[in-house]
Design an enzyme around this catalytic site. Structure first.
Site, mmCIF file in Angstrom:
data_model
loop_
_atom_site.group_PDB
_atom_site.id
_atom_site.type_symbol
_atom_site.label_atom_id
_atom_site.label_comp_id
_atom_site.label_asym_id
_atom_site.label_seq_id
_atom_site.Cartn_x
_atom_site.Cartn_y
_atom_site.Cartn_z
ATOM 1 N N ARG A 1 -33.496 -22.009 36.256
ATOM 2 C CA ARG A 1 -32.878 -20.909 37.013
ATOM 3 C C ARG A 1 -33.864 -19.766 37.267
ATOM 4 N NH1 ARG A 1 -30.347 -24.680 37.360
ATOM 5 N NH2 ARG A 1 -28.103 -25.003 37.050
ATOM 6 N N SER B 1 -21.366 -19.235 38.444
ATOM 7 C CA SER B 1 -21.708 -19.113 37.026
ATOM 8 C C SER B 1 -22.225 -17.715 36.729
ATOM 9 C CB SER B 1 -22.773 -20.143 36.641
ATOM 10 O OG SER B 1 -22.272 -21.452 36.768
ATOM 11 N N GLU C 1 -26.804 -14.780 35.182
ATOM 12 C CA GLU C 1 -27.240 -15.619 36.301
ATOM 13 C C GLU C 1 -26.921 -14.912 37.615
ATOM 14 O OE1 GLU C 1 -26.408 -20.101 37.997
ATOM 15 O OE2 GLU C 1 -26.675 -19.805 35.846
#
Length: 321
Positions: free
Chosen positions: A181, A230, A300
């Site tokens: 990520r 998320s 995130e």
């Protein structure tokens, strides 16, 4: 005079000749999927890469420029955003097409789902995971978006970008510096397009994989809510949702913001949430998880803009780190 009008008056003729759309005092709650947040001094939607380059060369370096995608993974604070927000137009940056052998060229504003559809049409496997990611390719390139065991870095061949001075660059996969990520590419870059690679596969297999992704999303995620996807990255060795659940935060509400009872790593706006409600809820969850398990969850969701005076939110609610 509003902040947007003052900014445009200050720049005067510098912006003459631009073909894109400039909107002063742009309401960011119209853009984000959370449907919350303050205003940007000005929003610029460039017509194409040349127009974006001309804009960046025209705007003085001291004027902040913030790039946003389609707003699916974005929280804007109530105090708003100073300077310009750049949002790539669908017309200029939202096309995807199969090129050459086993490759797809996609503009940064192309929805991930569209890339999955183009890959299906071309008989290219390896893109089915994009069918389940509610974002755009620009964001996927920046944060190495992934799902169902596949990540963007596995597909990237090269990435085109402009820097703050409007100069063009091309980056290889290795130069993007991908990790979970994350990309280590300079933060001042604006990605404009990418070339992605897949492998030939039967269309019925690709379609089946895409259907499985969609079924999974509909079964376990609150996809019909105002959500940012998320909320936290998965910590090493565990899942964010498990830690949120273990800390007793499933369904937790602050104001109009709630950790989804369906998937507790998804934060939702139940209808009245402000940017403050959402960020305070997120930091409350981080604090409780830290207290419960010692794990420091990382956001995130991208959070941008200024806090509204009196509505500041400290990381982990100011707990000692």
């Amino acid at each position: 005079m509003s902040g947007g009008s003052a900014l445009l008056d200050r720049l005067g003729d510098r912006l003459a000749g631009l073909r894109g759309r400039i909107t002063p005092d742009a309401a960011m709650d119209k853009i984000t999927w959370f449907r919350a947040g303050g205003t940007a001094d000005a929003l610029f939607q460039p017509a194409d890469e040349d127009d974006l380059s001309a804009f960046l060369k025209s705007v003085p370096r001291e004027v902040p420029v913030t790039v946003v995608g389609i707003g699916s993974n974005l929280l804007v604070r109530e105090g708003g955003i100073r300077g310009f927000v750049v949002r790539l137009s669908a017309k200029g940056f939202g096309e995807a097409k199969a090129i050459g052998e086993n490759r797809i060229e996609a503009g940064a504003a192309t929805p991930d789902k569209r890339v999955a559809a183009v890959a299906l049409e071309a008989g290219l496997g390896g893109f089915h995971f994009y069918h389940g990611i509610p974002g755009g390719i620009g964001g996927a390139l920046r944060m190495n978006a992934g799902a169902n065991g596949v990540e963007t870095r596995e597909r990237v061949v090269e990435v085109r970008a402009l820097d703050r001075e409007g100069e063009r660059h091309v980056f290889s996969n290795a130069e993007m510096g991908y990790a979970y990520r994350h990309s280590s590419a300079p933060g001042n870059l604006i990605f404009t397009s990418a070339i992605l690679a897949g492998e030939p596969a039967p269309r019925e297999e690709i379609r089946a994989a895409m259907d499985a992704v969609q079924h999974h999303r509909e079964t376990v995620q609150p996809i019909r809510e105002k959500t940012g996807g998320s909320t936290f990255k998965n910590p090493e060795g565990t899942s964010a949702w498990k830690e949120v659940d273990a800390a007793g935060c499933r369904g937790l509400m602050i104001g109009g913001a709630q950790m989804s009872p369906m998937h507790c790593n998804f934060m939702i706006n139940t209808g009245t949430a402000t940017g403050y409600d959402l960020e305070l809820l997120g930091e409350t969850v981080r604090a409780r998880v830290l207290e419960n398990s010692g794990i420091r969850l990382e956001w995130e969701i991208k959070r941008i803009g200024d806090f509204k005076p009196g509505h500041e939110v400290d990381e982990f609610l100011g707990q000692m780190l």
